[in-house]
Write an enzyme that holds these catalytic residues in place. Structure first.
Site, PDB file in Angstrom:
ATOM      1  CG  HIS A   1      -0.967   9.105   3.608  1.00 17.27           C
ATOM      2  ND1 HIS A   1      -1.095   7.759   3.852  1.00 17.27           N
ATOM      3  CD2 HIS A   1      -0.526   9.641   4.773  1.00 17.27           C
ATOM      4  CE1 HIS A   1      -0.744   7.494   5.109  1.00 17.27           C
ATOM      5  NE2 HIS A   1      -0.386   8.624   5.687  1.00 17.27           N
TER       6      HIS A   1
ATOM      7  NE  ARG B   1      -3.143   2.677   2.758  1.00 15.14           N
ATOM      8  CZ  ARG B   1      -3.070   3.519   3.799  1.00 15.14           C
ATOM      9  NH1 ARG B   1      -2.395   3.183   4.882  1.00 15.14           N
ATOM     10  NH2 ARG B   1      -3.681   4.673   3.765  1.00 15.14           N
TER      11      ARG B   1
ATOM     12  CD  GLU C   1      -1.189   4.068   8.087  1.00 13.22           C
ATOM     13  OE1 GLU C   1      -0.993   4.500   9.243  1.00 13.22           O
ATOM     14  OE2 GLU C   1      -1.333   4.812   7.107  1.00 13.22           O
TER      15      GLU C   1
ATOM     16  CD  GLU D   1      -4.391   7.631  10.047  1.00 10.33           C
ATOM     17  OE1 GLU D   1      -3.817   8.679  10.367  1.00 10.33           O
ATOM     18  OE2 GLU D   1      -4.114   6.533  10.522  1.00 10.33           O
TER      19      GLU D   1
HETATM   20  C1  PNW Z   1      -0.782   7.383  10.916  1.00 10.85           C
HETATM   21  N1  PNW Z   1      -2.121  10.470  16.484  1.00 10.85           N
HETATM   22  O1  PNW Z   1      -0.867   8.632  11.485  1.00 10.85           O
HETATM   23  C2  PNW Z   1      -0.472   7.733   9.476  1.00 10.85           C
HETATM   24  O2  PNW Z   1      -1.396   7.269   8.539  1.00 10.85           O
HETATM   25  C3  PNW Z   1       0.934   7.483   9.070  1.00 10.85           C
HETATM   26  O3  PNW Z   1       1.265   8.321   8.005  1.00 10.85           O
HETATM   27  C4  PNW Z   1       1.853   7.655  10.262  1.00 10.85           C
HETATM   28  O4  PNW Z   1       3.195   7.623   9.938  1.00 10.85           O
HETATM   29  C5  PNW Z   1       1.483   6.551  11.244  1.00 10.85           C
HETATM   30  O5  PNW Z   1       0.128   6.616  11.616  1.00 10.85           O
HETATM   31  C6  PNW Z   1       2.321   6.543  12.510  1.00 10.85           C
HETATM   32  O6  PNW Z   1       2.118   7.725  13.224  1.00 10.85           O
HETATM   33  C7  PNW Z   1      -1.171   8.977  12.757  1.00 10.85           C
HETATM   34  O7  PNW Z   1      -1.471  11.448  16.920  1.00 10.85           O
HETATM   35  C8  PNW Z   1      -0.463  10.025  13.288  1.00 10.85           C
HETATM   36  O8  PNW Z   1      -3.056   9.951  17.156  1.00 10.85           O
HETATM   37  C9  PNW Z   1      -0.782  10.513  14.527  1.00 10.85           C
HETATM   38  C10 PNW Z   1      -1.829   9.961  15.215  1.00 10.85           C
HETATM   39  C11 PNW Z   1      -2.551   8.905  14.695  1.00 10.85           C
HETATM   40  C12 PNW Z   1      -2.218   8.421  13.454  1.00 10.85           C
END
Ligand code: PNW
Length: 480
Positions: free
Chosen positions: A123, A77, A381, A170
């Protein structure tokens, strides 16, 4: 032999995202995205870095594919950089053939390697020009049309070669982190110490609404003009953590748990499956939460062929008394790492928000499956950082037992959700294939099953977990 919990065609692999790995921000005609711009603002990124080089994947797709093969992945992905494909972003702006061909080639190379591509259209890296031109995600009229046009350009160029499409990664993050806390690009917030513009009480709800409509428009375009001949599926990826009550004996905490999931996930899930926002959100937000027109409902309701699920961790939830603050986006509650008895939900990692709690994965999948009538799930993910990983010497860093254990727990929970709870989950993408630009955290936080040496020519070194995932799936899947 008892039946294996996962079928032999279970689709597993790894995930990445364009801005986090590609680099080459201005090569072959690419223009800035809002993340290129955001990274230039002092203080926004922990180590003052950017995605300018990242994993240099724009020049190293062959290395990435070799890694995928080494891990025995069946799928990959990845996301497309909109501003590589349409540098200025808009429906009347030129398409950049070189940028488009980079992805067509990647898809062809993946197929040649026997790896199924799964593409995320968006994204978070909106073309910066659209933000400047008309306020980007805040402008429904313009944004929905430009997004649909971009999606069509992509479907036309590679629709026949790609069976799995994800409209958005997201949308909660784009809306809340981009327009409420200001932690992510474009950094809007009511907090004037952080940003000169923004209204945290209103903008995130407008952006979320616009993302839903744009998702619906792209899905309609795909179904009307591509699905029949190309035979693929399209859905959205929603993030969401599991929740446990801070005090299991307090009904208000128990109730707040469902409300937390409604604010975080059902904000997007309910319109897609039911055609309306959750009652709990309408009650708290009133008319700050936009209303759907009949036309919009027709676009959004029923617009998922599958549910893309990103999942990392869990929290304890403690209700708050009294009215919610206008800036609240949680559902008027506290998210805590410890419960009333002082027990932690899980071990600490390098990410302040992430503590592993594998059983929560199974519980959330069941919760969502029940709410939405048993949809098909693809986990898009799941993964973890490790506390202090970046400070370890390389030989120790490559022995990432904590991450292996995380995957064993979480993939085991997924297998149980499928075989014991009847959840129709058909795929799983680990985050991430390799260490990469972890947004506002920069490069210090690593999520990869592969170490990337940022000071050594972006050389890749697989960690122990790179092999562990394949072994875990071998143990759980029906044999060929
Ligand atoms: C996801 N939070 O993001 C993303 O889809 C990715 O790009 C990222 O690298 C991965 O998780 C790891 O962080 C998030 O703060 C980033 O709750 C932050 C949060 C949740 C998801």
């Amino acid at each position: 032999m008892p039946e294996a919990p996962l079928p032999k065609d279970f689709l597993w692999g790894f995930a990445t995202a364009s801005y986090q790995i590609e680099g080459a921000p201005h090569e072959d005609g690419r223009e800035d995205s809002i993340w290129d711009v955001f990274c230039r603002i002092p203080g926004k990124i922990a180590d003052a870095s950017s995605g300018d080089v990242a994993c240099d994947s724009y020049h190293r797709t062959h290395e990435d594919i070799a890694l995928l093969r080494e891990c025995r992945a069946k799928a990959y992905r990845f996301s497309l950089s909109w501003s590589r494909i349409i540098p200025l972003g808009g429906r009347n702006d030129p398409v950049n053939e070189k940028g488009l061909q980079y992805y067509v080639q990647l898809v062809d190379d993946l197929h040649a390697a026997g790896i199924e591509p799964m593409i995320t259209l968006f994204h978070w890296d909106l073309p910066a020009e659209l933000d400047k031109r008309y306020g980007g995600l805040l402008n429904k009229e313009e944004f929905v049309k430009d997004y649909e046009n971009y999606a069509r350009v992509v479907f036309k160029a590679m629709g026949s070669k790609v069976k799995y499409w994800i409209t958005y990664n997201e949308p909660w993050c784009s809306s809340i982190l981009g327009y409420s806390t200001g932690l992510f690009a474009p950094g809007h917030t009511s907090d004037r110490t952080k940003s000169a513009i923004g209204d945290s009480s209103r903008e995130p709800w407008i952006v979320g609404h616009n993302l839903l409509i744009a998702h619906g428009a792209a899905v309609k375009a795909y179904r009307d003009d591509f699905r029949e001949k190309d035979g693929g599926q399209i859905g959205i990826t929603l993030n969401g953590d599991w929740v446990e009550p801070w005090d299991a004996d307090d009904p208000a905490d128990v109730e707040a748990c469902d409300r937390k999931i409604e604010f975080a996930i059902c904000w997007f899930g309910d319109p897609i499956y039911f055609g309306k926002y959750p009652d709990s959100m309408r009650k708290q937000l009133g008319d700050r939460l936009p209303q759907f027109t009949e036309e919009e409902i027709a676009l959004v309701k029923g617009s998922n062929d599958f549910y893309g699920m990103n999942h990392y961790c869990a929290n304890y939830i403690k209700h708050k008394d009294g009215p919610a603050e206008p800036e609240d986006f949680t559902g008027n509650l506290e998210m805590l790492m410890e419960n009333k008895a002082g027990e932690s939900i899980g071990p600490e990692t390098q990410s302040v928000w992430l503590r592993p709690y594998p059983i929560g994965f199974r519980k959330l999948m069941k919760w969502l499956s029940d709410r939405y009538g048993g949809p098909v799930f693809y986990v898009t993910e799941n993964g973890t950082s490790l506390k202090g990983e970046n400070d370890l010497p390389l030989d120790e860093l490559l022995q990432d037992d904590f991450r292996c254990e995380y995957f064993r727990g979480y993939i085991g929970a997924l297998a149980a959700a499928r075989s014991k709870d009847g959840v129709d989950v058909r795929g799983y993408m680990a985050w991430s294939l390799m260490d990469n630009f972890e947004w506002a955290e920069g490069y210090e936080t690593r999520f990869g099953v592969t170490y990337v040496d940022y000071n050594g020519g972006q050389k890749r070194h697989p960690k122990k977990s790179a092999k562990a995932i394949g072994d875990i799936f071998d143990g759980l899947m029906e044999k060929e």
